[in-house]
Design a protein around this motif. Sequence first.
Motif, short mmCIF file in Angstrom:
data_model
loop_
_atom_site.label_atom_id
_atom_site.label_comp_id
_atom_site.label_asym_id
_atom_site.label_seq_id
_atom_site.Cartn_x
_atom_site.Cartn_y
_atom_site.Cartn_z
N ALA A 1 -0.92 -5.28 1.43
CA ALA A 1 -1.64 -6.14 0.58
C ALA A 1 -0.98 -6.07 -0.85
O ALA A 1 -1.07 -7.20 -1.75
CB ALA A 1 -3.23 -5.53 0.42
N GLU A 2 -0.43 -5.18 -1.35
CA GLU A 2 0.15 -5.20 -2.57
C GLU A 2 1.63 -6.09 -2.35
O GLU A 2 1.77 -6.96 -3.33
CB GLU A 2 0.62 -3.69 -3.16
CG GLU A 2 1.36 -3.73 -4.23
CD GLU A 2 0.54 -4.15 -5.59
OE1 GLU A 2 1.33 -4.59 -6.41
OE2 GLU A 2 -0.64 -3.81 -5.42
N SER B 1 -1.72 -0.81 5.33
CA SER B 1 -2.73 -2.07 4.83
C SER B 1 -2.68 -2.32 3.44
O SER B 1 -2.78 -3.37 2.89
CB SER B 1 -4.09 -1.88 5.34
OG SER B 1 -4.82 -0.74 4.72
N LYS B 2 -2.64 -1.11 2.45
CA LYS B 2 -2.51 -0.96 1.02
C LYS B 2 -1.24 -1.59 0.70
O LYS B 2 -1.04 -2.61 -0.25
CB LYS B 2 -2.85 0.23 0.25
CG LYS B 2 -4.17 0.85 0.65
CD LYS B 2 -4.51 2.01 -0.21
CE LYS B 2 -6.06 2.43 0.19
NZ LYS B 2 -6.15 3.92 -0.56
N ASN C 1 -4.27 3.30 7.02
CA ASN C 1 -4.76 2.91 5.86
C ASN C 1 -3.77 2.71 4.69
O ASN C 1 -3.99 1.59 3.87
CB ASN C 1 -5.83 3.82 5.38
CG ASN C 1 -6.81 3.23 4.10
OD1 ASN C 1 -6.72 2.14 4.09
ND2 ASN C 1 -7.38 4.22 3.65
N ASP C 2 -2.82 3.38 4.56
CA ASP C 2 -1.74 3.32 3.82
C ASP C 2 -0.87 1.82 3.88
O ASP C 2 -0.50 1.37 3.22
CB ASP C 2 -0.60 4.47 3.90
CG ASP C 2 -1.53 5.70 3.41
OD1 ASP C 2 -2.36 5.58 2.66
OD2 ASP C 2 -1.21 6.86 3.70
#
Length: 135
Positions: free
Chosen positions: A11-12, A7-8, A4-5
Amino acid sequence: MAANDISKVMAEFLRLLAGEVESNQALAKRLSVPFTEYINQLPDKAPVSPRIPKQKTEKAIVPEGFDPFAIYYEQGSVGLLAALSDKDPAILKAILSHFALDPTRSYTRWRKQERLAEFIVQRVKAMSTKGSAFR
């Protein structure tokens, strides 16, 4: 690091890269080289033309004042057949539909004018004599 980390963070990163590409034309050109090479290697396909809908043909209408029952009562089946002999098959189909002479619509696949005219005469005669056994 959890999935999850990651993917964030990705994305950033992509947001920052997109912002930089929009503001810096030189960077945009350098990054577009692999994409243009890939596109040029693709086999040429015929351009897809936009789909044009078929134009509907004008719907045949029953001639104004034409009543096969009135003609049948006045001139008989021969007179009705003579009145129908100069009509187009599309008009004959419109007459069958307008006067509800055949609810099964079996005539829709017929194309010969003679067959449609004879069918109209047959149906008008049958509808005119319907119930005469009780008179």
